[in-house]
Scaffold this motif. Structure first.
Motif, PDB file in Angstrom:
ATOM      1  N   VAL A   1       0.850  -1.177   0.000  1.00  0.00           N
ATOM      2  CA  VAL A   1       0.000   0.000   0.000  1.00  0.00           C
ATOM      3  C   VAL A   1       0.884   1.224   0.000  1.00  0.00           C
ATOM      4  N   SER A   2       0.664   2.131  -0.910  1.00  0.00           N
ATOM      5  CA  SER A   2       1.441   3.365  -1.002  1.00  0.00           C
ATOM      6  C   SER A   2       0.639   4.496  -0.411  1.00  0.00           C
ATOM      7  N   ALA A   3       1.098   5.037   0.697  1.00  0.00           N
ATOM      8  CA  ALA A   3       0.375   6.126   1.349  1.00  0.00           C
ATOM      9  C   ALA A   3       0.350   7.367   0.495  1.00  0.00           C
ATOM     10  N   ASN A   4       1.338   7.499  -0.423  1.00  0.00           N
ATOM     11  CA  ASN A   4       1.396   8.700  -1.267  1.00  0.00           C
ATOM     12  C   ASN A   4       0.317   8.696  -2.322  1.00  0.00           C
ATOM     13  N   ASP A   5      -0.210   7.505  -2.651  1.00  0.00           N
ATOM     14  CA  ASP A   5      -1.229   7.433  -3.697  1.00  0.00           C
ATOM     15  C   ASP A   5      -2.632   7.650  -3.160  1.00  0.00           C
ATOM     16  N   ILE A   6      -2.853   7.443  -1.866  1.00  0.00           N
ATOM     17  CA  ILE A   6      -4.183   7.590  -1.270  1.00  0.00           C
ATOM     18  C   ILE A   6      -4.080   8.673  -0.213  1.00  0.00           C
ATOM     19  N   PHE A   7      -4.577   9.865  -0.544  1.00  0.00           N
ATOM     20  CA  PHE A   7      -4.320  11.038   0.302  1.00  0.00           C
ATOM     21  C   PHE A   7      -5.022  10.986   1.648  1.00  0.00           C
ATOM     22  N   HIS A   8      -6.217  10.342   1.714  1.00  0.00           N
ATOM     23  CA  HIS A   8      -6.971  10.424   2.964  1.00  0.00           C
ATOM     24  C   HIS A   8      -6.540   9.381   3.997  1.00  0.00           C
ATOM     25  N   ILE A   9      -5.622   8.496   3.646  1.00  0.00           N
ATOM     26  CA  ILE A   9      -5.126   7.527   4.617  1.00  0.00           C
ATOM     27  C   ILE A   9      -3.947   8.130   5.368  1.00  0.00           C
ATOM     28  N   LYS A  10      -4.054   8.168   6.699  1.00  0.00           N
ATOM     29  CA  LYS A  10      -2.984   8.745   7.519  1.00  0.00           C
ATOM     30  C   LYS A  10      -2.021   7.651   7.943  1.00  0.00           C
ATOM     31  N   THR A  11      -0.765   7.939   7.746  1.00  0.00           N
ATOM     32  CA  THR A  11       0.244   6.924   8.073  1.00  0.00           C
ATOM     33  C   THR A  11       1.028   7.246   9.333  1.00  0.00           C
ATOM     34  N   SER A  12       0.852   8.469   9.890  1.00  0.00           N
ATOM     35  CA  SER A  12       1.602   8.849  11.098  1.00  0.00           C
ATOM     36  C   SER A  12       0.792   8.580  12.335  1.00  0.00           C
ATOM     37  N   LEU A  13       1.431   8.704  13.521  1.00  0.00           N
ATOM     38  CA  LEU A  13       0.782   8.402  14.795  1.00  0.00           C
ATOM     39  C   LEU A  13      -0.043   9.550  15.325  1.00  0.00           C
ATOM     40  N   ASP A  14      -0.091  10.697  14.635  1.00  0.00           N
ATOM     41  CA  ASP A  14      -0.884  11.815  15.161  1.00  0.00           C
ATOM     42  C   ASP A  14      -2.380  11.533  15.113  1.00  0.00           C
ATOM     43  N   ILE A  15      -2.783  10.441  14.443  1.00  0.00           N
ATOM     44  CA  ILE A  15      -4.211  10.065  14.431  1.00  0.00           C
ATOM     45  C   ILE A  15      -4.676   9.660  15.813  1.00  0.00           C
ATOM     46  N   LEU A  16      -3.738   9.275  16.679  1.00  0.00           N
ATOM     47  CA  LEU A  16      -4.091   8.845  18.035  1.00  0.00           C
ATOM     48  C   LEU A  16      -4.267  10.006  18.984  1.00  0.00           C
ATOM     49  N   ASP A  17      -3.924  11.233  18.560  1.00  0.00           N
ATOM     50  CA  ASP A  17      -4.079  12.400  19.446  1.00  0.00           C
ATOM     51  C   ASP A  17      -5.532  12.674  19.716  1.00  0.00           C
ATOM     52  N   HIS A  18      -5.858  13.125  20.930  1.00  0.00           N
ATOM     53  CA  HIS A  18      -7.242  13.411  21.325  1.00  0.00           C
ATOM     54  C   HIS A  18      -7.654  14.800  20.862  1.00  0.00           C
ATOM     55  N   HIS A  19      -8.787  14.908  20.234  1.00  0.00           N
ATOM     56  CA  HIS A  19      -9.340  16.189  19.795  1.00  0.00           C
ATOM     57  C   HIS A  19     -10.646  16.424  20.532  1.00  0.00           C
ATOM     58  N   SER A  20     -10.765  17.497  21.292  1.00  0.00           N
ATOM     59  CA  SER A  20     -11.994  17.794  22.044  1.00  0.00           C
ATOM     60  C   SER A  20     -13.082  18.248  21.078  1.00  0.00           C
ATOM     61  N   GLU A  21     -14.266  17.656  21.242  1.00  0.00           N
ATOM     62  CA  GLU A  21     -15.398  18.052  20.412  1.00  0.00           C
ATOM     63  C   GLU A  21     -16.687  17.667  21.128  1.00  0.00           C
ATOM     64  N   ILE A  22     -17.810  18.286  20.743  1.00  0.00           N
ATOM     65  CA  ILE A  22     -19.111  18.003  21.353  1.00  0.00           C
ATOM     66  C   ILE A  22     -19.602  16.623  20.909  1.00  0.00           C
ATOM     67  N   SER A  23     -20.268  15.919  21.872  1.00  0.00           N
ATOM     68  CA  SER A  23     -20.759  14.571  21.548  1.00  0.00           C
ATOM     69  C   SER A  23     -21.969  14.667  20.611  1.00  0.00           C
ATOM     70  N   LEU A  24     -22.237  13.568  19.926  1.00  0.00           N
ATOM     71  CA  LEU A  24     -23.360  13.519  18.985  1.00  0.00           C
ATOM     72  C   LEU A  24     -24.706  13.724  19.691  1.00  0.00           C
ATOM     73  N   MET A  25     -24.841  13.150  20.901  1.00  0.00           N
ATOM     74  CA  MET A  25     -26.113  13.263  21.630  1.00  0.00           C
ATOM     75  C   MET A  25     -26.425  14.718  21.956  1.00  0.00           C
ATOM     76  N   TRP A  26     -25.400  15.472  22.480  1.00  0.00           N
ATOM     77  CA  TRP A  26     -25.651  16.879  22.836  1.00  0.00           C
ATOM     78  C   TRP A  26     -25.876  17.727  21.581  1.00  0.00           C
ATOM     79  N   PHE A  27     -25.219  17.371  20.502  1.00  0.00           N
ATOM     80  CA  PHE A  27     -25.431  18.111  19.253  1.00  0.00           C
ATOM     81  C   PHE A  27     -26.889  17.989  18.798  1.00  0.00           C
ATOM     82  N   ILE A  28     -27.454  16.751  18.897  1.00  0.00           N
ATOM     83  CA  ILE A  28     -28.844  16.534  18.498  1.00  0.00           C
ATOM     84  C   ILE A  28     -29.792  17.282  19.426  1.00  0.00           C
ATOM     85  N   VAL A  29     -29.479  17.259  20.754  1.00  0.00           N
ATOM     86  CA  VAL A  29     -30.331  17.962  21.726  1.00  0.00           C
ATOM     87  C   VAL A  29     -30.387  19.451  21.422  1.00  0.00           C
ATOM     88  N   PHE A  30     -29.197  20.078  21.215  1.00  0.00           N
ATOM     89  CA  PHE A  30     -29.158  21.521  20.912  1.00  0.00           C
ATOM     90  C   PHE A  30     -29.858  21.841  19.593  1.00  0.00           C
TER      91      PHE A  30
END
Length: 578
Positions: free
Chosen positions: A419-448
């Motif tokens: 598999v060539s990561a350079n040929d498929i742009f949306h596949i991430k090959t580095s470990l930064d995918i494991l970093d936590h990103h704060s965001e609102i949950s789906l349930m609260w989004f639906i409630v609001f």
């Protein structure tokens, strides 16, 4: 002379007998009947009671063989007369005689507070009712009943139709039908139109039918007891305390004749005979929708069983011999089955999807089934015609063959895919995918997201509910007056009674808390009394409702004069209420 010793022994024995009697029979039970002479079809009231006030009075009525027990109630009463208290507890049962003659109500066992007493036997003279009879197909009287079976002799597994017929010319109220106990039979009620008019001996009768389809579970001779109909009929008119006319209803009972059916065992099946278990008349067909196919295409094979008398739903999956050159995909069977006057009838279809894999001409051999023909009284084996299917080479056959070879080569290949990561742009090959990103949950989004429209919807519903509460009485009043206007038009008997019932229901509902059209006379009486209406108005409303109910059930068309009288009486009454 009697010696002193003998005298003492006799006295002691007498005292012991008295004490024993007082212990065993601590209370006295009585049985009273309204009258000792009656006619078949009439009912009589039996009262079993005691002069003591007890809370657990009970009586065993199982020994009453000559009468049907129609109803049972209990009462307790305490009175003070000239400073003395008297109590009475009783059980009241309504009895209907099963036959004519001198019928007995045996001594009944009565218990209370752990003690036992017995009533005295009562004999009632019951005469035949000559006003209602059927003889040689000719009927006399205003009401009579019959029970019939479609056949007197059947085989086990074969169905028979039981029909109860009620013929009447007089108005009857609150009918209650009790059919016999169909023990050892599975019973299926047939729901179909069962009201019509029939002329017997030159006299027109309204006829009501009740049909039940019976399937025996074992062999033998079976006697079905008479069906019992309990109803109320008018015996005259009287004036109530306010001077208004009211019908005098008398409780009566009516019986049909007992009927007999003989269930025979099926004869032994021939040797090597594989019986499907179906009893009746049966046919089978096999059909292929597309008899010319190409490899890879799909066709549907159908095997259809259609029968009467027995239940085709009990037929199992047929044995179908399909050539190996087809892929087979069986579907769930389709069943259509009904119960009618001729017994059970239905159709069961088995469908199989076939996909040919080779070209050529193929034959599906006939499908066979064996059953018992109840009309001929013998076992039969029937079969379908064979089905011939012609299969041609499909257009994609070569392509599929080439792809199959290509797939085989790829399987034998030892190369490892990369598999060539350079040929498929949306596949991430580095470990930064494991970093936590704060965001609102789906349930609260639906409630609001849904909160604003939900609040608006609640506000609108509350406003409409408040508005409907304010305008409901006015709407009901309008509906009542509209129904009265339609009454002045030329309408049928059923439409007239329906509109009159609707007009009175809406008028009463506009002044009470009852807002539906299906009001009865008892509903009207309780609701209007609760709303504070006078007894005079309540009684008038109740009387008109009772008359509407009687006319609806009787099936007899109203005359134009009777319609006019009912409409004018109802209009005057509604004007007083509204």
């Amino acid at each position: 002379m009697i010696s002193a010793r003998v005298f003492r022994i006799s006295a002691i024995a007498f005292v012991l007998i008295i004490i024993s009697a007082s212990v065993s029979f601590g209370f006295t039970a009585t049985a009273e009947i309204e009258r000792t002479k009656m006619t078949i079809g009439e009912t009589v009231q039996l009262t079993v009671g005691t002069s003591d006030s007890v809370s657990d009075l009970d009586a065993d009525f199982s020994e009453i063989r000559d009468f049907d027990i129609l109803s049972r109630s209990s009462s307790s009463m305490t009175q003070f007369i000239n400073g003395k208290m008297s109590a009475n507890t009783s059980i009241v049962v309504a009895l209907s005689p099963k036959r004519a003659g001198n019928l007995k109500i045996p001594a009944l066992k009565v218990t209370a507070s752990g003690e036992t007493a017995y009533t005295k036997q009562i004999v009632i003279e019951v005469a035949e009712d000559k006003s209602a009879s059927v003889s040689g197909g000719k009927a006399t009287g205003d009401i009579f009943a019959e029970s019939r079976l479609s056949q007197k002799t059947i085989y086990q597994g074969q169905s028979v139709l039981y029909t109860f017929y009620l013929y009447f010319r007089e108005q009857i109220v609150r009918p209650n039908l009790t059919l016999p106990d169909f023990a050892d039979f599975s019973a299926t009620e047939i729901k179909s139109p069962s009201s019509y008019t029939k002329t017997i001996n030159g006299i027109p009768y309204n006829v009501l039918e009740k049909k039940v389809l019976l399937t025996p579970q074992k062999t033998g001779k079976f006697i079905f007891d008479p069906a019992l109909l309990v109803y109320e009929a008018s015996s005259g008119v009287r004036r109530d305390v306010f001077g208004f006319p009211e019908a005098v209803l008398q409780r009566r009972s009516l019986r049909s004749e007992a009927v007999t059916v003989e269930v025979k065992a099926m004869p032994p099946a021939p040797k090597d005979f594989v019986n499907s278990g179906f009893v009746g008349n049966l046919s089978v067909r096999m059909n292929m929708e597309q008899k010319e196919l190409k490899t890879g295409d799909s066709g549907t094979l159908s095997i259809e069983f259609e029968g009467t008398g027995g239940r085709v739903g009990d037929i199992g999956k047929p044995e179908v011999k399909i050539p190996d050159s087809f892929k087979v995909y069986p579907d769930e069977p389709e069943l259509k089955e009904d119960a009618g006057a001729e017994g059970f009838s239905g159709k069961k279809t088995f469908k199989i999807a076939l996909v040919p894999t080779k070209a050529g001409e193929f034959t599906i051999k006939p499908v066979k089934i064996s059953y018992f023909d109840s009309t001929l009284g013998e076992y039969k084996t029937i079969e379908t015609d064979p089905v011939v299917i012609r299969v041609a080479e499909g257009e994609n056959a070569k392509i599929n063959s080439h792809e199959a070879k290509s797939d085989a080569k790829q399987e034998n290949s030892k190369s490892t895919p990369s598999v060539s990561a350079n040929d498929i742009f949306h596949i991430k090959t580095s470990l930064d995918i494991l970093d936590h990103h704060s965001e609102i949950s789906l349930m609260w989004f639906i409630v609001f997201l849904l909160s604003p429209p939900a609040a608006f919807l609640v506000f609108v519903l509350a406003a409409r509910l408040n508005s409907s509460r304010k305008t409901l009485p006015a709407k009901l009043k309008t509906e009542s007056l509209t129904a009265f206007k339609k009454l002045s038009e030329t309408v049928s008997n059923d439409e007239f009674l329906s509109l009159l019932h609707k007009a009175l229901s809406y008028a009463a509902a506009s002044k009470t808390d009852c807002v539906h059209e299906s009001l009865t006379s008892s509903d009207i009486r309780s609701k209007m009394k609760k709303a504070g209406f006078s007894d005079e108005i309540v009684n008038e409303f109740s009387m008109i409702f009772e008359e509407i109910e009687m006319q609806r059930f009787s099936g007899i068309d109203l005359t134009s004069d009777k319609m006019l009288q009912l409409r004018e009486s109802a209009e005057k009454l509604v004007r007083r209420v509204l």
